[in-house]
Design an enzyme around this catalytic site. Sequence first.
Site, PDB file in Angstrom:
ATOM      1  CB  SER A   1     -21.262   0.108 -70.533  1.00 41.09           C
ATOM      2  OG  SER A   1     -20.832   0.046 -69.212  1.00 41.09           O
TER       3      SER A   1
ATOM      4  CG  HIS B   1     -15.350  -0.021 -71.324  1.00 41.72           C
ATOM      5  ND1 HIS B   1     -15.196  -0.289 -69.989  1.00 41.72           N
ATOM      6  CD2 HIS B   1     -16.402   0.825 -71.418  1.00 41.72           C
ATOM      7  CE1 HIS B   1     -16.114   0.392 -69.300  1.00 41.72           C
ATOM      8  NE2 HIS B   1     -16.855   1.061 -70.145  1.00 41.72           N
TER       9      HIS B   1
ATOM     10  CD  GLU C   1     -15.056  -2.313 -65.813  1.00 42.28           C
ATOM     11  OE1 GLU C   1     -14.726  -2.289 -64.612  1.00 42.28           O
ATOM     12  OE2 GLU C   1     -15.823  -1.481 -66.330  1.00 42.28           O
TER      13      GLU C   1
ATOM     14  CD  GLU D   1     -13.230   1.531 -67.201  1.00 42.46           C
ATOM     15  OE1 GLU D   1     -12.828   0.539 -66.562  1.00 42.46           O
ATOM     16  OE2 GLU D   1     -14.352   2.041 -67.036  1.00 42.46           O
TER      17      GLU D   1
ATOM     18  CG  ASP E   1     -18.725  -3.878 -64.476  1.00 44.59           C
ATOM     19  OD1 ASP E   1     -19.814  -4.481 -64.510  1.00 44.59           O
ATOM     20  OD2 ASP E   1     -18.628  -2.660 -64.706  1.00 44.59           O
TER      21      ASP E   1
ATOM     22  CD  GLU F   1     -19.337  -2.432 -61.463  1.00 44.03           C
ATOM     23  OE1 GLU F   1     -18.245  -2.413 -60.844  1.00 44.03           O
ATOM     24  OE2 GLU F   1     -19.619  -1.623 -62.359  1.00 44.03           O
TER      25      GLU F   1
ATOM     26  CG  ASP G   1     -22.300   0.651 -62.702  1.00 47.72           C
ATOM     27  OD1 ASP G   1     -22.785   1.774 -62.493  1.00 47.72           O
ATOM     28  OD2 ASP G   1     -21.511   0.426 -63.643  1.00 47.72           O
TER      29      ASP G   1
ATOM     30  CE  LYS H   1     -19.615   3.721 -62.999  1.00 50.76           C
ATOM     31  NZ  LYS H   1     -20.266   2.923 -64.080  1.00 50.76           N
TER      32      LYS H   1
ATOM     33  CG  HIS I   1     -12.849   4.731 -63.296  1.00 55.61           C
ATOM     34  ND1 HIS I   1     -11.749   4.388 -64.050  1.00 55.61           N
ATOM     35  CD2 HIS I   1     -13.557   3.564 -63.165  1.00 55.61           C
ATOM     36  CE1 HIS I   1     -11.792   3.109 -64.372  1.00 55.61           C
ATOM     37  NE2 HIS I   1     -12.872   2.590 -63.845  1.00 55.61           N
TER      38      HIS I   1
ATOM     39  CE  LYS J   1     -15.719  -0.128 -62.030  1.00 53.62           C
ATOM     40  NZ  LYS J   1     -16.561  -0.968 -62.925  1.00 53.62           N
TER      41      LYS J   1
HETATM   42  P1  PGA Z   1     -18.934   3.272 -68.095  1.00 52.07           P
HETATM   43  O1  PGA Z   1     -18.474   1.845 -67.578  1.00 52.07           O
HETATM   44  O2  PGA Z   1     -18.209   4.336 -67.366  1.00 52.07           O
HETATM   45  O3  PGA Z   1     -18.597   3.168 -69.549  1.00 52.07           O
HETATM   46  O4  PGA Z   1     -20.417   3.324 -67.863  1.00 52.07           O
HETATM   47  C1  PGA Z   1     -17.959   1.596 -66.330  1.00 52.07           C
HETATM   48  C2  PGA Z   1     -18.777   0.573 -65.610  1.00 52.07           C
HETATM   49  O5  PGA Z   1     -19.695  -0.057 -66.180  1.00 52.07           O
HETATM   50  O6  PGA Z   1     -18.536   0.382 -64.422  1.00 52.07           O
HETATM   51 ZN    ZN Z   2     -20.204  -1.239 -64.233  1.00 51.01          ZN
END
Ligand code: PGA
Ligand code: ZN
Length: 399
Positions: free
Chosen positions: A40, A144, A153, A194, A230, A273, A300, A325, A353, A376
């Site tokens: 995502s 996911h 999430e 995940e 999230d 998030e 994010d 990230k 992650h 996270k």
């Molecule tokens: P992604 O999702 O690593 O698939 O982008 C994780 C997130 O949205 O935090």
């Molecule tokens: Zn996210």
Amino acid sequence: LITDVRLRRILDSRGNPTVEADVVTESGGFGRAAAPSGASTGEYEAVERPPSEAIAAAREDAVPRLVGEAYAGNQREVDAALHAADGTDDFSEIGANSAVAISMAAAKAGADVLGAPLFQHLGGAFRGQNFPIPLGNVVGGGEHAADATDIQEFLVAPVGAPSVEDAVFANATVHSTVADLLEERDVPCGKGDEGAWAPSIDDSEAFEIVDEAVSIVQDEVGFNIGFGLDVAGAELYDSDAGTYEYSDRSRDTDEQIEYIAELVREYDLVYVEDPLDEDDYDAFADLTDEVGDQTLICGDDLFVTNTDRLVEGIDRGAANSILIKPNQIGTLTDAFDAIELAAQNGYDPVISHRSGETEDTTIAHLAVATDAPFIKTGAVGGERTAKLNELIRIADDAT
Ligand code: PGA
Ligand code: ZN
């Protein structure tokens, strides 16, 4: 001085190819790191290229600027060479996957030359002495998992845990307690990318189950465990209609803000998030006004670890936390700059992650080095526990 950079394709946790880099130095230093990969992904992330193309481009353009030219211990020099080799502002030439693998491998080689652990090399002598609280993903859906929750999430955060080890084990216990509760309700399910449970239930049932699991485990362990989300709002948002599309209904932006604010109050959420679309700074600002004093509102896809986007957010009062990230921006230097800008402006950095991961543990060291309040990185599954177990080892070494 860097004497060799080797690049290869390895598998990530989804079974897709990703880029791994080895960096070797004249004095015998060695570092190895691999790029993670999102599902995502934010629209404004640095560009991930197919690994074979990213490797070919990096061999041609980046490796000659590093070998015999840059010192592994000088992270800014290494990362500037990667930017110069790429020549674009989004790493679309050598690929953010090649860039981040080389950047992180160089940091590890730099640490190896010094004989210091990576968190110590990155954080230096004056780093803070705190450890990050792990946000554990226990139920999820969105991009996911097929046919699971709308919200991506459901996270737990053992904010009262006396140690990293207690926190990591508490998250795993909530994860298994959720499985017990699902079984009691006869809900069959597998896991998402995940490692979170991916049952085919609606979000309100997921709230009930996670809330119950948290109370059970809280009583068991005797410390406070917080609840977070999230939402991955950009994935729910239909920009033509201007609405957030849930399985059972849609919400316009004002309704979405109210819905999230109610969830914050009802479940005492400590972390939310991407509750809103990645282009909607104003809506983020409105929600932050409403509940930002009670919870972290984290960007994010909104910020994509990018300082230009974070500056915009700070100016407009959008969110009060940023997800970090390294592969969203391409180098450790860029990630550090985003963390520093966030800290200077009262935004909490949360190190994260991706849904596609490897055994690489760099983010555990990054979180400790930068004194981040949260990390996270899932709750279970080998590529997730690689980071969690590394945190336990770091705490064991450093305290
Ligand atoms: P992604 O999702 O690593 O698939 O982008 C994780 C997130 O949205 O935090
Ligand atoms: Zn996210």
